[in-house]
Write a protein that holds these residues in place. Sequence first.
Motif, PDB file in Angstrom:
ATOM      1  N   GLY A  24       0.802  -1.220   0.000  1.00 55.65           N
ATOM      2  CA  GLY A  24       0.000   0.000   0.000  1.00 55.65           C
ATOM      3  C   GLY A  24       0.834   1.269   0.000  1.00 55.65           C
ATOM      4  O   GLY A  24       0.433   2.289  -0.560  1.00 55.65           O
ATOM      5  N   ARG A  25       2.011   1.223   0.625  1.00 62.37           N
ATOM      6  CA  ARG A  25       2.866   2.418   0.649  1.00 62.37           C
ATOM      7  C   ARG A  25       3.266   2.834  -0.768  1.00 62.37           C
ATOM      8  O   ARG A  25       3.208   4.007  -1.129  1.00 62.37           O
ATOM      9  N   THR A  26       3.680   1.850  -1.543  1.00 66.89           N
ATOM     10  CA  THR A  26       4.057   2.131  -2.939  1.00 66.89           C
ATOM     11  C   THR A  26       2.848   2.683  -3.700  1.00 66.89           C
ATOM     12  O   THR A  26       2.958   3.633  -4.472  1.00 66.89           O
ATOM     13  N   LEU A  27       1.692   2.075  -3.433  1.00 65.06           N
ATOM     14  CA  LEU A  27       0.492   2.502  -4.152  1.00 65.06           C
ATOM     15  C   LEU A  27       0.117   3.936  -3.806  1.00 65.06           C
ATOM     16  O   LEU A  27      -0.269   4.714  -4.674  1.00 65.06           O
ATOM     17  N   TRP A  28       0.240   4.277  -2.539  1.00 62.11           N
ATOM     18  CA  TRP A  28      -0.076   5.652  -2.141  1.00 62.11           C
ATOM     19  C   TRP A  28       0.866   6.641  -2.807  1.00 62.11           C
ATOM     20  O   TRP A  28       0.460   7.733  -3.211  1.00 62.11           O
ATOM     21  N   LYS A  29       2.142   6.257  -2.925  1.00 61.52           N
ATOM     22  CA  LYS A  29       3.102   7.144  -3.606  1.00 61.52           C
ATOM     23  C   LYS A  29       2.655   7.367  -5.053  1.00 61.52           C
ATOM     24  O   LYS A  29       2.652   8.487  -5.551  1.00 61.52           O
ATOM     25  N   ILE A  30       2.263   6.251  -5.703  1.00 58.45           N
ATOM     26  CA  ILE A  30       1.810   6.367  -7.104  1.00 58.45           C
ATOM     27  C   ILE A  30       0.568   7.251  -7.195  1.00 58.45           C
ATOM     28  O   ILE A  30       0.461   8.121  -8.061  1.00 58.45           O
ATOM     29  N   ILE A  31      -0.365   7.042  -6.268  1.00 58.38           N
ATOM     30  CA  ILE A  31      -1.606   7.841  -6.291  1.00 58.38           C
ATOM     31  C   ILE A  31      -1.275   9.331  -6.131  1.00 58.38           C
ATOM     32  O   ILE A  31      -1.780  10.183  -6.866  1.00 58.38           O
ATOM     33  N   LEU A  32      -0.393   9.647  -5.181  1.00 54.68           N
ATOM     34  CA  LEU A  32      -0.075  11.061  -4.931  1.00 54.68           C
ATOM     35  C   LEU A  32       0.657  11.691  -6.112  1.00 54.68           C
ATOM     36  O   LEU A  32       0.356  12.819  -6.501  1.00 54.68           O
ATOM     37  N   ILE A  33       1.601  10.945  -6.682  1.00 52.68           N
ATOM     38  CA  ILE A  33       2.312  11.473  -7.861  1.00 52.68           C
ATOM     39  C   ILE A  33       1.324  11.695  -9.003  1.00 52.68           C
ATOM     40  O   ILE A  33       1.326  12.714  -9.681  1.00 52.68           O
ATOM     41  N   LYS A  34       0.452  10.691  -9.183  1.00 54.08           N
ATOM     42  CA  LYS A  34      -0.534  10.775 -10.267  1.00 54.08           C
ATOM     43  C   LYS A  34      -1.459  11.985 -10.073  1.00 54.08           C
ATOM     44  O   LYS A  34      -1.691  12.751 -11.021  1.00 54.08           O
ATOM     45  N   LEU A  35      -1.944  12.172  -8.854  1.00 54.37           N
ATOM     46  CA  LEU A  35      -2.838  13.303  -8.598  1.00 54.37           C
ATOM     47  C   LEU A  35      -2.106  14.630  -8.796  1.00 54.37           C
ATOM     48  O   LEU A  35      -2.676  15.597  -9.310  1.00 54.37           O
ATOM     49  N   PHE A  36      -0.830  14.663  -8.405  1.00 56.46           N
ATOM     50  CA  PHE A  36      -0.038  15.878  -8.600  1.00 56.46           C
ATOM     51  C   PHE A  36       0.090  16.196 -10.090  1.00 56.46           C
ATOM     52  O   PHE A  36      -0.149  17.320 -10.519  1.00 56.46           O
ATOM     53  N   VAL A  37       0.464  15.174 -10.862  1.00 59.65           N
ATOM     54  CA  VAL A  37       0.626  15.375 -12.309  1.00 59.65           C
ATOM     55  C   VAL A  37      -0.702  15.815 -12.933  1.00 59.65           C
ATOM     56  O   VAL A  37      -0.760  16.752 -13.738  1.00 59.65           O
ATOM     57  N   MET A  38      -1.785  15.164 -12.500  1.00 63.62           N
ATOM     58  CA  MET A  38      -3.084  15.463 -13.092  1.00 63.62           C
ATOM     59  C   MET A  38      -3.574  16.872 -12.758  1.00 63.62           C
ATOM     60  O   MET A  38      -3.982  17.626 -13.638  1.00 63.62           O
ATOM     61  N   PHE A  39      -3.519  17.216 -11.459  1.00 65.30           N
ATOM     62  CA  PHE A  39      -4.130  18.489 -11.054  1.00 65.30           C
ATOM     63  C   PHE A  39      -3.156  19.668 -11.067  1.00 65.30           C
ATOM     64  O   PHE A  39      -3.553  20.787 -11.382  1.00 65.30           O
ATOM     65  N   ALA A  40      -1.895  19.431 -10.704  1.00 67.68           N
ATOM     66  CA  ALA A  40      -0.960  20.559 -10.606  1.00 67.68           C
ATOM     67  C   ALA A  40      -0.268  20.838 -11.935  1.00 67.68           C
ATOM     68  O   ALA A  40       0.259  21.930 -12.127  1.00 67.68           O
ATOM     69  N   ALA A  52      -9.061   7.668 -10.345  1.00 61.16           N
ATOM     70  CA  ALA A  52      -9.003   9.052 -10.859  1.00 61.16           C
ATOM     71  C   ALA A  52      -8.561   9.160 -12.320  1.00 61.16           C
ATOM     72  O   ALA A  52      -8.478  10.267 -12.848  1.00 61.16           O
ATOM     73  N   THR A  53      -8.263   8.026 -12.980  1.00 59.47           N
ATOM     74  CA  THR A  53      -7.895   8.150 -14.405  1.00 59.47           C
ATOM     75  C   THR A  53      -9.087   8.670 -15.234  1.00 59.47           C
ATOM     76  O   THR A  53      -8.892   9.296 -16.267  1.00 59.47           O
ATOM     77  N   GLY A  54     -10.292   8.407 -14.728  1.00 57.68           N
ATOM     78  CA  GLY A  54     -11.484   8.882 -15.443  1.00 57.68           C
ATOM     79  C   GLY A  54     -11.668  10.388 -15.356  1.00 57.68           C
ATOM     80  O   GLY A  54     -12.337  10.984 -16.202  1.00 57.68           O
ATOM     81  N   VAL A  92       1.831   9.189 -19.719  1.00 58.37           N
ATOM     82  CA  VAL A  92       1.388   9.009 -18.323  1.00 58.37           C
ATOM     83  C   VAL A  92       0.681   7.670 -18.152  1.00 58.37           C
ATOM     84  O   VAL A  92       0.960   6.902 -17.223  1.00 58.37           O
ATOM     85  N   PHE A  93      -0.239   7.382 -19.067  1.00 59.33           N
ATOM     86  CA  PHE A  93      -1.008   6.146 -18.934  1.00 59.33           C
ATOM     87  C   PHE A  93      -0.141   4.905 -19.157  1.00 59.33           C
ATOM     88  O   PHE A  93      -0.350   3.884 -18.515  1.00 59.33           O
ATOM     89  N   THR A  94       0.808   5.018 -20.060  1.00 57.07           N
ATOM     90  CA  THR A  94       1.683   3.867 -20.289  1.00 57.07           C
ATOM     91  C   THR A  94       2.523   3.604 -19.041  1.00 57.07           C
ATOM     92  O   THR A  94       2.723   2.451 -18.644  1.00 57.07           O
TER      93      THR A  94
END
Lengths: 73, 508
Positions: free
Chosen positions: A20-36, B70-72, B485-487
């Motif tokens: 889960g730790r790795t997954l949370w890191k991925i989620i946070l990076i992903k959200l940063f890239v998406m929103f910021a 959140a990919t959606g 990003v998706f890849t």
Amino acid sequence: MSITGLYRFYRDGFRSMTVGRTLWKIILIKLFVMFAILKLFFFQDYLGSNFSTDEERADHVLQQITGPAENNH
Amino acid sequence: MFDLQMVDWARAQFALTAMYHWLFVPLTLGLSFLCAFFETIYVRTGREEWKNLTRFWMTLFGINFAIGVATGIILEFEFGTNWSNYSWMVGDIFGAPLAIEGIVAFFLEATFFAVMFFGWDRVSKNFHLFSTWMVAIGSNLSALWILVANGWMQYPIGMAFNPDTVRFEMENFWAVLFSPVALAKFTHTTSSSFIVGSFFVIAVSSWYLLKGRHIEMAKKSIIVASVFGLLSATYAAWTGDESAYSNASTQPMKLAAYEGLYDGEKNAGIVALGVVNPAKQPGDQQQPFLFEIKIPGLLSLLANRELGSFVPGINDLVYGNEQEGITSVAARMEKGREAISDLAAYKTAKRAGDATAAEISLARFNTNRDSLGYGYLESPEQTVPSVAITFYAFHIMVFFGTFFLLLFLLFLIFSVKDTLAGKRGLLMLGVGSFFLAMIASQSGWVVAEVGRQPWAIQGLLPVNVATTDIGTGSVQATFFMFLAVFTLLLAAEIKIMLKQIKIGPEGL
């Protein structure tokens, strides 16, 4: 469950994570890239940022969908 | 090489995002229910091996969920930037379903998802089980609202166009929610996702059996997955039939395209196997297929529930068929142009304060408003989607769907006989089955979305009018950003998932 109990539930849950730790890191990076980055610099709300009222937005869309016909009036 | 217009890039970007998003979603929808089944067996039997088994699959479910979450949302970014005309016009319709989806998803994920993963041995068995079920039901209900919105685009009902706000405004929420297209879409999409989830469990378990690892867990998992998969595949066949039946009345062009039917006929047949003639165009005399095997009468039965009934072909729908009461696209284009012209006249009259002229223009607009979208077309043939893509995607989906029924049955029979571990060929097929299920699932979306072109909203708004008047450059740039990003996300998912599968249940 009390507020403290709820807090402990989440705290202990996060602490005991393994994969889960790795997954949370991925989620946070992903959200940063998406929103910021993407949302802020590349995906501005076109109507929201170019027009200040709903009436202006409606007028713009109407102009877009009736453009060619309107020239005849 | 990439000489595409803005609308093509916007479509390509949306398709790319949706298809990547759809790599994660069906697994979430299917695996969530399988986790609930596994845990129910654990709670009912009290046997620890079922608890370990549940936790293992739940971990894989968590990995997929976390990477896909959140990919959606990126699709919503695209609406606001690339599809602002469309976004504005449907805002009132989509607002309610998407808001419900957001609220439901947030509360379920923040509460029950946490209990599901953090609550083992900390809450009662029954409450933990309840939470797992709520995650499964909640995830699938989230899909309902998205599919209701999509269903409305394909069959816009329960609304009226307001020329003052330039929006399609909801008049009947229940008509939108219970639209036959929305229901067929929801049931078919979720049941096909259950198939994907079931094959994921079968694929991983088959690999364990081939490697001689975690044999008891793999056998138990396969029994549950093959029962769930068999029931889901049977249900998917039924809902697929319902979907085609609703296409016949709401999107006959899509039905004609995925069957490659150019000339309508009574007692129309289904092409079981065929090679589309790539040179064939609507209205010409060429054969639609280079090769075909056809089963007579079945398409009439599928489309109208009546053998011998007439099914319109592409040529009937484009050029009209007086005998069957089908209006030509050219006639509707005329009406559509009048509707656009009257809408512009209404606007001009309103601005000039001429209430009488505005009223007259509005009355004329209302006469032709159902053909509004046709007024933007340049030729009648534009209403024909890519026949080859739609036909092949549909037939791949149907072929695999039928094959999956057999595959689930074989896994179930050999599991019950307890001879599965010796069937190496079947197990190898089991490992590959997940990828076949993904192909079938993606093909389903291709049929639904390519088959409805050129419409963003069926009959009312073509895609080229739905887009924002912005440059192609930014859409191209973000297309490749998303691709990267998706890849990366997909690579991360595969890497973490494979690592966890290799570790197995003991590593939890």
